[in-house]
Enzyme design. Structure first.
Site, PDB file in Angstrom:
ATOM      1  N   VAL A 132     -21.070  67.173   8.354  1.00  0.00           N
ATOM      2  CA  VAL A 132     -21.563  66.284   7.453  1.00  0.00           C
ATOM      3  C   VAL A 132     -22.322  67.200   6.373  1.00  0.00           C
ATOM      4  CG1 VAL A 132     -22.480  64.044   6.881  1.00  0.00           C
ATOM      5  CG2 VAL A 132     -21.507  64.449   9.017  1.00  0.00           C
ATOM      6  N   HIS A 133     -22.210  67.259   5.062  1.00  0.00           N
ATOM      7  CA  HIS A 133     -22.978  68.096   4.382  1.00  0.00           C
ATOM      8  C   HIS A 133     -23.372  67.639   2.964  1.00  0.00           C
ATOM      9  CE1 HIS A 133     -19.242  69.949   2.797  1.00  0.00           C
ATOM     10  NE2 HIS A 133     -20.173  70.399   1.919  1.00  0.00           N
ATOM     11  N   ARG A 134     -22.167  66.687   2.555  1.00  0.00           N
ATOM     12  CA  ARG A 134     -22.159  66.190   0.924  1.00  0.00           C
ATOM     13  C   ARG A 134     -23.197  65.183   0.744  1.00  0.00           C
ATOM     14  NH1 ARG A 134     -17.966  67.706  -2.225  1.00  0.00           N
ATOM     15  NH2 ARG A 134     -16.207  68.847  -0.988  1.00  0.00           N
TER      16      ARG A 134
END
Length: 359
Positions: free
Chosen positions: A206-208
């Site tokens: 998860v990074h956006r």
């Protein structure tokens, strides 16, 4: 002969992976000179140095060390630094990858100096204009001279936007990340941080910003992961921004195995050995497909529509119930004989179109 000198601009983790096979291919050709410029968009060892080292990407001749700051500030500083480099190097072509601020800055700097621009991964569209990446894609495509597309769908996107009226060459090259998978799969190695031999686990990233910067979305995602952790192991290499937001929002991750960011060889091992991929990463969606793993996409839209349309991926957003339903009830396609993104020869196609040189 065509282009003889290429300046390649990279700045973020996905671009290092895409650049690795093409830079290796070019390095074996005496007729072509490549100058690699690192903007510094991803600047720490875990998100940058490890990729150059383990994938043996030629060291950047220049590193602008421009990390952090807002989108406008970052893009402007990159544009200024890249212009100075292009004046000095005088390339025949600037090559950019993907959809980051480094991509747009490189294309703008080149075009304003009448240097040809080649965009690898052209024509992708999420149709979400709130995504900075979507702005970068559209603007980069519009000013590029060579548009290298992964499949027919991006070509159709460009045609709807009127590419036939631009002075640009559109080429279906296939996906250069498939070249990377084929080149580096044999080097896969388990992360030292975690012992997973023989264990079943879900691989999560998860990074956006659309997820990390929204406490409601991020808490919903981790709520689903916590629920799953009671049934199976959850392994999550944590992006630095995500780790900061977990602390800021006081999210309980006690039952989730959080590990530091991993290099490409570690990620390939995790992909090959997991049961399912749960991610908001564009690159991992395709890599899951290449390794025959179902993928649950933590976004409201995706550029890789072939995978959703054919049930290799499930698009669920940040809805806890939808994430759990996809994990335990969705019937994913298990026939991976389809070939949406080429045969793993994107490098040779790109070089031939740009330079006329064949290996």
């Amino acid at each position: 002969m065509g282009i003889k000198k290429i300046v390649t601009i990279v700045g973020a983790r996905p671009q290092f992976i895409k650049a690795a096979p093409l830079s290796k291919y070019i390095a074996e050709l005496e007729e072509i000179e490549e100058v690699i410029v690192h903007t510094g968009q991803h600047y720490d060892a875990e998100m940058s140095d490890v990729f150059f080292r383990e994938m043996k990407i030629p060291a950047p001749r220049y590193n602008l060390a421009i990390g952090g700051g807002g989108h406008g500030e970052m893009t402007g500083r990159m544009l200024e630094g890249l212009e100075r480099i292009l004046i000095k190097e005088k390339p025949d072509c600037v090559l950019v990858y993907g959809d980051t601020n480094s991509t747009l800055a490189g294309a703008l700097a080149a075009k304003k100096m009448n240097v040809k621009v080649a965009h690898v991964e052209a024509g992708l569209r999420s149709h979400n204009m709130k995504m900075p990446e979507e702005i970068n894609r559209i603007l980069t495509d519009r000013i590029s001279d060579f548009l290298f597309c992964t499949s027919a769908k991006p070509v159709a996107n460009l045609e709807r936007e009127g590419v036939q009226y631009w002075k640009a060459k559109v080429v279906v090259s296939g996906d250069i990340m498939k070249d990377a998978v084929m080149l580096y799969e044999q080097h896969a190695v388990a992360p030292q941080q975690v012992l997973l031999a023989g264990e079943r686990y879900c691989l999560v990233t998860v990074h956006r910003a659309e997820n990390t910067d929204d406490p409601v979305r991020l808490k919903a995602i981790f709520g689903a992961l916590k629920n799953m952790a009671g049934k199976e192991k959850i392994v999550l290499p944590v992006h630095p921004r995500t780790r900061d937001k977990i602390r800021e929002y006081n999210i309980d991750t006690a039952e989730i195995l959080l590990i530091d960011p991993v290099g490409y060889f570690n990620m390939v091992w995790l992909l090959k050995n997991c049961q399912v991929v749960i991610t908001d990463s564009g690159g991992l969606q395709k890599e899951a497909y290449y390794f025959g793993r179902p993928c649950i996409i933590l976004r409201d839209e995706t550029e890789w529509k072939e995978l959703v349309d054919n049930d290799f991926s499930a698009l669920v957003g940040a809805n806890s119930a939808a994430i759990l339903d996809a994990r335990y009830n969705f019937r994913f396609n298990t026939d991976y004989s389809s070939n949406f993104y080429g045969d793993g020869n994107a490098c040779s196609i790109i070089v031939r179109e740009l330079t006329g040189v064949k290996k």
